[in-house]
Design a protein around this motif. Structure first.
Motif, PDB file in Angstrom:
ATOM      1  N   ASP A   1      -1.507  -0.066  -0.728  1.00 41.71           N
ATOM      2  CA  ASP A   1      -2.731  -0.498  -0.053  1.00 41.71           C
ATOM      3  C   ASP A   1      -3.918   0.147  -0.759  1.00 41.71           C
ATOM      4  N   TYR A   2      -5.110  -0.084  -0.248  1.00 44.09           N
ATOM      5  CA  TYR A   2      -6.330   0.361  -0.923  1.00 44.09           C
ATOM      6  C   TYR A   2      -7.199   1.161   0.035  1.00 44.09           C
ATOM      7  N   ALA A   3      -7.745   2.264  -0.508  1.00 42.78           N
ATOM      8  CA  ALA A   3      -8.682   3.074   0.275  1.00 42.78           C
ATOM      9  C   ALA A   3     -10.096   2.523   0.128  1.00 42.78           C
ATOM     10  N   GLY A   4     -10.324   1.717  -0.878  1.00 46.97           N
ATOM     11  CA  GLY A   4     -11.637   1.131  -1.161  1.00 46.97           C
ATOM     12  C   GLY A   4     -11.432   0.073  -2.228  1.00 46.97           C
ATOM     13  N   ASP A   5     -12.523  -0.310  -2.892  1.00 50.86           N
ATOM     14  CA  ASP A   5     -12.458  -1.379  -3.899  1.00 50.86           C
ATOM     15  C   ASP A   5     -11.930  -0.809  -5.221  1.00 50.86           C
ATOM     16  N   PRO A   6     -10.723  -1.189  -5.635  1.00 52.09           N
ATOM     17  CA  PRO A   6     -10.147  -0.605  -6.855  1.00 52.09           C
ATOM     18  C   PRO A   6     -10.871  -1.033  -8.128  1.00 52.09           C
ATOM     19  N   SER A   7     -11.706  -2.081  -8.055  1.00 54.74           N
ATOM     20  CA  SER A   7     -12.450  -2.469  -9.260  1.00 54.74           C
ATOM     21  C   SER A   7     -13.662  -1.555  -9.462  1.00 54.74           C
ATOM     22  N   HIS A   8     -14.034  -0.813  -8.426  1.00 54.74           N
ATOM     23  CA  HIS A   8     -15.090   0.192  -8.560  1.00 54.74           C
ATOM     24  C   HIS A   8     -14.520   1.573  -8.812  1.00 54.74           C
TER      25      HIS A   8
ATOM     26  N   ILE B   1       5.600  -3.499   0.260  1.00 53.04           N
ATOM     27  CA  ILE B   1       5.018  -3.625   1.597  1.00 53.04           C
ATOM     28  C   ILE B   1       3.504  -3.462   1.461  1.00 53.04           C
ATOM     29  N   VAL B   2       2.772  -4.516   1.846  1.00 49.26           N
ATOM     30  CA  VAL B   2       1.303  -4.497   1.713  1.00 49.26           C
ATOM     31  C   VAL B   2       0.687  -4.891   3.053  1.00 49.26           C
ATOM     32  N   PRO B   3      -0.591  -4.592   3.253  1.00 49.41           N
ATOM     33  CA  PRO B   3      -1.248  -5.027   4.494  1.00 49.41           C
ATOM     34  C   PRO B   3      -1.220  -6.551   4.620  1.00 49.41           C
ATOM     35  N   GLY B   4      -1.219  -7.066   5.839  1.00 53.57           N
ATOM     36  CA  GLY B   4      -1.226  -8.509   6.078  1.00 53.57           C
ATOM     37  C   GLY B   4      -2.429  -9.163   5.409  1.00 53.57           C
TER      38      GLY B   4
ATOM     39  N   SER C   1      -8.319  -8.600 -11.825  1.00 51.77           N
ATOM     40  CA  SER C   1      -7.118  -7.764 -11.960  1.00 51.77           C
ATOM     41  C   SER C   1      -6.250  -7.945 -10.712  1.00 51.77           C
ATOM     42  N   PRO C   2      -4.940  -7.700 -10.842  1.00 56.05           N
ATOM     43  CA  PRO C   2      -4.082  -7.883  -9.660  1.00 56.05           C
ATOM     44  C   PRO C   2      -4.490  -6.988  -8.489  1.00 56.05           C
ATOM     45  N   HIS C   3      -4.910  -5.761  -8.762  1.00 59.30           N
ATOM     46  CA  HIS C   3      -5.325  -4.898  -7.647  1.00 59.30           C
ATOM     47  C   HIS C   3      -6.623  -5.394  -7.021  1.00 59.30           C
ATOM     48  N   HIS C   4      -7.545  -5.832  -7.844  1.00 61.52           N
ATOM     49  CA  HIS C   4      -8.797  -6.386  -7.310  1.00 61.52           C
ATOM     50  C   HIS C   4      -8.488  -7.596  -6.420  1.00 61.52           C
ATOM     51  N   GLY C   5      -7.558  -8.443  -6.896  1.00 61.08           N
ATOM     52  CA  GLY C   5      -7.174  -9.628  -6.125  1.00 61.08           C
ATOM     53  C   GLY C   5      -6.540  -9.258  -4.793  1.00 61.08           C
ATOM     54  N   LEU C   6      -5.550  -8.350  -4.833  1.00 62.31           N
ATOM     55  CA  LEU C   6      -4.879  -7.974  -3.586  1.00 62.31           C
ATOM     56  C   LEU C   6      -5.844  -7.265  -2.640  1.00 62.31           C
ATOM     57  N   PHE C   7      -6.776  -6.491  -3.199  1.00 62.48           N
ATOM     58  CA  PHE C   7      -7.811  -5.870  -2.363  1.00 62.48           C
ATOM     59  C   PHE C   7      -8.610  -6.954  -1.624  1.00 62.48           C
ATOM     60  N   LEU C   8      -9.020  -8.011  -2.354  1.00 58.81           N
ATOM     61  CA  LEU C   8      -9.796  -9.084  -1.706  1.00 58.81           C
ATOM     62  C   LEU C   8      -9.005  -9.732  -0.569  1.00 58.81           C
ATOM     63  N   ALA C   9      -7.704  -9.866  -0.776  1.00 53.98           N
ATOM     64  CA  ALA C   9      -6.865 -10.527   0.240  1.00 53.98           C
ATOM     65  C   ALA C   9      -6.538  -9.618   1.418  1.00 53.98           C
ATOM     66  N   THR C  10      -6.900  -8.319   1.317  1.00 55.77           N
ATOM     67  CA  THR C  10      -6.565  -7.369   2.396  1.00 55.77           C
ATOM     68  C   THR C  10      -7.826  -6.615   2.854  1.00 55.77           C
ATOM     69  N   LEU C  11      -8.031  -5.412   2.351  1.00 55.47           N
ATOM     70  CA  LEU C  11      -9.153  -4.594   2.845  1.00 55.47           C
ATOM     71  C   LEU C  11     -10.520  -5.239   2.560  1.00 55.47           C
TER      72      LEU C  11
END
Ligand code: GUN
Ligand code: ZN
Length: 436
Positions: free
Chosen positions: A13-20, A66-69, A347-357
């Motif tokens: 999961d992400y604590a914030g925006d991984p692209s930053h 396992i990722v956030p919904g 990036s994959p993390h940026h994408g998954l971040f957008l879809a979650t946090l």
């Protein structure tokens, strides 16, 4: 005495925006998510947490992610049965396919049937929060809200308003839309996990009086949302400018009637000028990026790099039925390709971040969902890297998590969603989960 349940797998999961900030990526290769009373109780390494809580039964998802919904920031439930309708762009598509499909939601039995299918499709694709347009009929909201409440699924939903440029039997009036929406707010807003969105369909199908009434209702209920479409298709934009002479732009129409707020979500925004983007940023409104719908209806390419740079918050939307999938993985795959055409790499993390946090923050829900922070609602998805022969072969050679995640985004679909949990309860499983 709290009852703990544990879920073992690769936690991400992400604590914030991984692209930053790359440190915002939180990966626990052999992790344990502990859930109590539908909320996250703890997250961490399996060895430490399992030793500290030996009483917790553990479901074994080792080898899976396992990722956030997922969060779908724009979707139409009355369009569930007319997804993939051939051959038209926006305005003709609305007339030919959408209005006939939505007409059927006058019948509460039909609305109830589709509501169940729609909610099942969300969790089958890993979506646990959605911002949903209903039809013009208040009964369509009652059907979906009642079903979502019973399943404890988190939804923001609202009755569509339209008092012109739609078939007469699908039109309401400024007064009836206001009164019906007021009743629906009283009945459903902040009930369980439900929130209400005041939902004028788009500027062409509302008179100035109706747009004014929508803004007035929101000012009386400022914890609700405002949800509509904006700047999707060139013919639509020309039409808006002719219907509202004197207004500078499509965004200016909504601005003029008081609809640009920090609780406003505008779907599409494909053809916005720099000045419109700047005004949306200033108003702290959100844009829903709906890549499969923008491709399907030939609407255009969402200029995410510029919009993000301007400081507008963005949520991803499937926009079913103009969108071609309920899957946020599929939506991210389309987003990646739309952005490749603009020489921008999502990036994959940026994408998954957008879809979650990121989506949760854009909808103002990041205090309750979006990651595995202790106390947040335990909405999570178990994703299977081995769900298809293609994925298995693609990931047969050792790969780091970024590569695995990217392959999952590009190649994954509903078959990759092994299980979906809603507030700690199993809402969907491909196969029964294994205890340990
Ligand atoms: N603009 C107005 N209504 C709609 C709709 O139902 N779908 C899409 N994609 N755009 C719209
Ligand atoms: Zn839409």
């Amino acid at each position: 005495m709290t009852t703990l349940h544990g879920y073992r797998g690769m936690l991400l999961d992400y604590a914030g925006d991984p692209s930053h900030n790359a440190d915002a990526v939180r990966l626990e290769p052999d992790g344990l998510l502990l859930v109590s009373d539908g909320k996250v109780f703890a997250r961490g390494s399996y060895s430490e947490l399992a030793a500290a809580h030996p009483e917790a039964p553990v479901v074994d998802y080792r080898g899976q992610l396992i990722v956030p919904g997922f969060i779908d920031g724009h979707v139409h439930y009355p369009q569930t049965d007319m997804i993939a309708a051939y051959g038209e762009q926006l305005l003709a598509w609305l007339e030919r396919y959408t209005f006939p499909a939505e007409r059927r939601f006058r019948d509460p039995a039909h609305a109830a049937e589709v509501a169940e299918v729609f909610l099942s499709e969300l969790v089958r694709h890993g979506t646990t929060t959605a911002l949903v347009l209903c039809s013009v009929h208040p009964e369509s909201v009652d059907a979906l809200a009642g079903a979502a409440l019973a399943r404890n699924q988190r939804l923001i939903l609202g009755k569509v308003w339209m008092d012109r440029n739609a078939p007469p039997d699908l039109c309401d009036t400024a007064e009836s839309a206001y009164a019906d929406s007021q009743r629906l707010i009283a009945r459903w807003h902040e009930r369980g996990r439900l929130r209400y969105a005041i939902t004028p369909r788009f500027a062409p199908s509302s008179t100035p009086a109706q747009l004014e009434a929508a803004a007035a209702l929101w000012r009386e209920h400022p914890t609700t949302y405002l949800h509509t479409h904006l700047s999707e298709n060139p013919a639509e934009i020309d039409w808006v400018l002719s219907l509202f002479p004197g207004r500078e732009s499509y965004t200016d129409v909504y601005d003029h009637y008081g609809l640009l707020t920090a609780k406003s979500i505008f779907a599409h925004g494909v053809h916005l000028s720099g000045a419109e983007v700047a005004r949306l940023a200033q108003a702290r409104s959100t844009l829903a990026f709906c890549p499969t719908a923008n491709l399907f209806l030939g609407s255009g390419l969402f200029r995410y790099p510029e919009i993000r740079e301007a400081g507008v918050s963005v949520v991803l939307g499937t926009d079913v039925g103009a969108g071609t999938t309920f899957s946020l993985l599929g939506t991210l795959s389309a987003a990646y390709q739309v952005l490749q055409l603009q020489r921008y790499c999502l990036s994959p993390h940026h994408g998954l971040f957008l879809a979650t946090l990121g989506g949760a923050a854009a909808l103002g829900l990041d205090d309750v969902v979006g990651n595995f922070e202790v106390g947040k609602e335990a909405d999570f998805v178990v994703l299977d890297f081995q769900s298809t022969p293609t994925l298995r072969r693609r990931l047969a050679a050792p790969a780091d998590v970024d590569e695995c995640l990217f392959a999952l985004i590009m190649l994954g679909d509903d078959r990759a969603v092994r299980a979906t949990y809603v507030a700690g309860s199993l809402a969907h499983a491909l196969t029964p989960p294994a205890g340990q």
